[in-house]
Design a protein around this motif. Structure first.
Motif, PDB file in Angstrom:
ATOM      1  N   ASP A   8      19.242 101.585  87.656  1.00 47.49           N
ATOM      2  CA  ASP A   8      18.207 100.632  88.041  1.00 47.49           C
ATOM      3  C   ASP A   8      16.817 101.219  87.788  1.00 47.49           C
ATOM      4  O   ASP A   8      16.685 102.302  87.201  1.00 47.49           O
ATOM      5  N   GLN A   9      15.781 100.491  88.220  1.00 45.26           N
ATOM      6  CA  GLN A   9      14.401 100.934  87.974  1.00 45.26           C
ATOM      7  C   GLN A   9      14.116 102.302  88.583  1.00 45.26           C
ATOM      8  O   GLN A   9      13.438 103.119  87.977  1.00 45.26           O
ATOM      9  N   ALA A  29       9.896  98.939  85.648  1.00 41.33           N
ATOM     10  CA  ALA A  29      10.517  99.571  84.481  1.00 41.33           C
ATOM     11  C   ALA A  29       9.605  99.453  83.264  1.00 41.33           C
ATOM     12  O   ALA A  29       9.436 100.414  82.508  1.00 41.33           O
ATOM     13  N   GLU A  30       8.999  98.297  83.090  1.00 37.88           N
ATOM     14  CA  GLU A  30       8.109  98.089  81.940  1.00 37.88           C
ATOM     15  C   GLU A  30       6.886  98.993  82.020  1.00 37.88           C
ATOM     16  O   GLU A  30       6.493  99.612  81.032  1.00 37.88           O
ATOM     17  N   GLN A  31       6.284  99.089  83.198  1.00 36.11           N
ATOM     18  CA  GLN A  31       5.122  99.966  83.381  1.00 36.11           C
ATOM     19  C   GLN A  31       5.501 101.425  83.147  1.00 36.11           C
ATOM     20  O   GLN A  31       4.743 102.179  82.528  1.00 36.11           O
ATOM     21  N   ALA A  32       6.666 101.826  83.621  1.00 35.74           N
ATOM     22  CA  ALA A  32       7.122 103.203  83.442  1.00 35.74           C
ATOM     23  C   ALA A  32       7.311 103.522  81.963  1.00 35.74           C
ATOM     24  O   ALA A  32       6.915 104.597  81.493  1.00 35.74           O
ATOM     25  N   ILE A  62      23.488  99.068  82.974  1.00 35.36           N
ATOM     26  CA  ILE A  62      22.031  99.204  83.029  1.00 35.36           C
ATOM     27  C   ILE A  62      21.470  97.869  83.511  1.00 35.36           C
ATOM     28  O   ILE A  62      21.767  96.822  82.931  1.00 35.36           O
ATOM     29  N   GLN A  63      20.682  97.944  84.572  1.00 33.80           N
ATOM     30  CA  GLN A  63      20.075  96.741  85.127  1.00 33.80           C
ATOM     31  C   GLN A  63      19.319  96.013  84.007  1.00 33.80           C
ATOM     32  O   GLN A  63      18.631  96.655  83.208  1.00 33.80           O
ATOM     33  N   PRO A  64      19.453  94.687  83.914  1.00 36.30           N
ATOM     34  CA  PRO A  64      18.818  93.954  82.813  1.00 36.30           C
ATOM     35  C   PRO A  64      17.328  94.237  82.651  1.00 36.30           C
ATOM     36  O   PRO A  64      16.851  94.377  81.519  1.00 36.30           O
ATOM     37  N   VAL A  65      16.581  94.359  83.733  1.00 34.84           N
ATOM     38  CA  VAL A  65      15.136  94.616  83.621  1.00 34.84           C
ATOM     39  C   VAL A  65      14.879  95.995  83.013  1.00 34.84           C
ATOM     40  O   VAL A  65      13.911  96.187  82.274  1.00 34.84           O
ATOM     41  N   VAL A  66      15.763  96.944  83.270  1.00 35.20           N
ATOM     42  CA  VAL A  66      15.627  98.294  82.698  1.00 35.20           C
ATOM     43  C   VAL A  66      15.948  98.255  81.212  1.00 35.20           C
ATOM     44  O   VAL A  66      15.209  98.790  80.389  1.00 35.20           O
ATOM     45  N   ARG A  67      17.040  97.602  80.869  1.00 36.88           N
ATOM     46  CA  ARG A  67      17.425  97.493  79.443  1.00 36.88           C
ATOM     47  C   ARG A  67      16.329  96.782  78.654  1.00 36.88           C
ATOM     48  O   ARG A  67      15.976  97.186  77.553  1.00 36.88           O
TER      49      ARG A  67
END
Length: 85
Positions: A8-9, A29-32, A62-67
């Motif tokens: 996850d994130q 996740a996007e900011q990271a 993998i969590q969708p937002v992370v992928r």
């Protein structure tokens, strides 16, 4: 962490921080991923490639937002960096 069945994130942020990237706590996740690709050099690009490969081949979900963040931020930046090198 990554040994769990789900990445996850928090796992992503932890991995990036463990590699020495400056990522603000609580970042998405996007900011990271945006933080991680700033000022890429050979060492940073190698570490990011290895991290992504390890995540994608670990067998964990993998969590969708992370992928999505990896696919939209990390992979294009790594590809661009490799083409310029």
């Amino acid at each position: 962490m990554m040994h769990a069945d789900l990445i996850d994130q928090e796992d992503l942020l932890g991995q990036l921080k463990a590699l020495g990237f400056q990522v603000p706590s609580g970042a998405t996740a996007e900011q990271a991923c945006e933080c991680a690709v700033r000022g890429l050099d050979d060492v940073r690009a190698f570490e990011l490639r290895k991290m992504v490969k390890d995540m994608y081949t670990s067998g964990a979900s993998i969590q969708p937002v992370v992928r999505q963040a990896i696919d939209k931020q990390l992979l294009p930046a790594l590809t661009e960096y490799q083409q310029k090198s």
